[in-house]
Design a protein around this motif. Structure first.
Motif, PDB file in Angstrom:
ATOM      1  N   LEU A  92      -0.181   3.682  -3.055  1.00 31.86           N
ATOM      2  CA  LEU A  92      -0.788   4.975  -2.706  1.00 31.86           C
ATOM      3  C   LEU A  92      -0.135   6.122  -3.464  1.00 31.86           C
ATOM      4  O   LEU A  92      -0.786   7.126  -3.755  1.00 31.86           O
ATOM      5  N   ASP A  96      -1.728  12.672   0.282  1.00 27.29           N
ATOM      6  CA  ASP A  96      -2.930  13.351  -0.215  1.00 27.29           C
ATOM      7  C   ASP A  96      -2.573  14.369  -1.302  1.00 27.29           C
ATOM      8  O   ASP A  96      -3.282  14.486  -2.307  1.00 27.29           O
ATOM      9  N   SER A 146      -6.800   7.406  -5.211  1.00 28.50           N
ATOM     10  CA  SER A 146      -7.458   7.256  -3.916  1.00 28.50           C
ATOM     11  C   SER A 146      -6.977   5.977  -3.240  1.00 28.50           C
ATOM     12  O   SER A 146      -6.300   5.149  -3.848  1.00 28.50           O
ATOM     13  N   ARG A 147      -7.362   5.838  -1.985  1.00 28.18           N
ATOM     14  CA  ARG A 147      -7.029   4.637  -1.223  1.00 28.18           C
ATOM     15  C   ARG A 147      -7.682   3.397  -1.850  1.00 28.18           C
ATOM     16  O   ARG A 147      -7.069   2.337  -1.915  1.00 28.18           O
ATOM     17  N   GLU A 198       0.706  11.331   5.646  1.00 27.92           N
ATOM     18  CA  GLU A 198      -0.630  11.241   5.055  1.00 27.92           C
ATOM     19  C   GLU A 198      -0.952  12.493   4.231  1.00 27.92           C
ATOM     20  O   GLU A 198      -1.551  12.406   3.160  1.00 27.92           O
ATOM     21  N   GLN A 245      -1.611  12.592  -4.480  1.00 24.24           N
ATOM     22  CA  GLN A 245      -2.803  12.026  -5.115  1.00 24.24           C
ATOM     23  C   GLN A 245      -3.617  13.079  -5.858  1.00 24.24           C
ATOM     24  O   GLN A 245      -4.416  12.746  -6.727  1.00 24.24           O
ATOM     25  N   MET A 294       0.828  -1.205   0.000  1.00 18.35           N
ATOM     26  CA  MET A 294       0.000   0.000   0.000  1.00 18.35           C
ATOM     27  C   MET A 294       0.865   1.259   0.000  1.00 18.35           C
ATOM     28  O   MET A 294       0.513   2.259  -0.636  1.00 18.35           O
TER      29      MET A 294
END
Length: 175
Positions: free
Chosen positions: A33, A118, A38-39, A114, A121, A29
Motif C-alpha cells: 500500500l 491515502d 491504489s488498493r 488509513e 498514495q 498489503m
C-alpha cells in the motif's frame, strides 16, 4: 507450524500455499500500500510477489526467519512494478508548501493510518517509492539510487519533494 506450511509450499501443495497467503496477506498489503497508487494496485503487486514466493520457495533457507525473506521479495516486486510502469506514468510536479504548520504535531497525531496511506498514495510514483524506501524501510540514498537506477541526487530530490508534497496535502486537508 510455519515450517510445515513452507514445506507444503515447497511440495507445491495448494492448501499450504493458500495458508501461507492468508497468513501473510495483511502484512504484505501493509507494505505494498505504501508503494501503490491504489488498493487494487497494491493487491496486484502483492499477488505478483506471492507468485515469486511460490516459484522461488525452494531457495528459502529454513534456518533463517521467513518474514524478512518475504518482505524483501515484496519490496523488490514493488520496485520492479515501479520500473515497469514508470514510462507510462506522468511525474507530478506540485509546488512545495512554503508555510510552516503551527499545529503540525497535533494534526499529525490525530490522523489515522488509513489517512496517512491515502496521503502517501497521492504522491507521484517516483516520490512515493523514494519516500517509502528511505523513511519507512530505512534504506540510504545510495542504496535507493542503485535499486531504482537513479542518481543519489535524484533520490534526495525526490525525497525532499515528497515531503513538501505531503506537507501541502496536510495543509489542504487538515488546516
Amino acid at each position: 507450524m510455519i515450517r510445515e506450511i513452507i514445506k507444503g509450499c515447497q511440495k507445491r501443495h495448494r492448501a499450504s500455499q493458500k495458508k501461507l497467503y492468508k497468513m501473510f496477506y495483511a502484512y504484505g498489503m501493509s507494505i505494498t500500500l505504501r508503494y501503490a497508487d491504489s488498493r487494487d494496485q497494491a493487491a496486484l503487486i502483492l499477488n505478483d510477489a506471492f507468485m515469486k514466493v511460490f516459484t522461488g520457495i525452494d531457495s528459502y533457507n529454513m534456518k533463517r526467519p521467513f518474514k524478512p525473506w518475504l518482505r524483501q521479495i515484496i519490496i523488490n516486486t514493488a520496485i520492479n512494478h515501479f520500473h515497469k510502469h514508470e514510462n507510462e506514468l506522468k511525474l507530478e510536479q506540485l509546488e512545495a508548501a512554503r508555510n510552516k504548520m503551527d499545529s503540525r504535531e497535533t494534526i499529525i497525531s490525530s490522523i489515522s493510518y488509513e489517512e496517512i496511506i491515502d496521503m502517501v498514495q497521492q504522491l507521484s510514483p517516483a516520490y512515493r517509492t523514494v519516500f517509502n524506501l528511505h523513511v519507512i524501510e530505512g534504506f540510504k540514498h545510495k542504496e535507493i539510487a542503485e535499486m531504482l537506477d537513479i542518481s543519489i541526487g535524484t533520490s534526495k530530490s525526490n525525497l525532499s519533494k515528497a515531503k513538501n508534497n505531503l506537507q501541502a496535502i496536510l495543509q489542504k486537508n487538515f488546516i
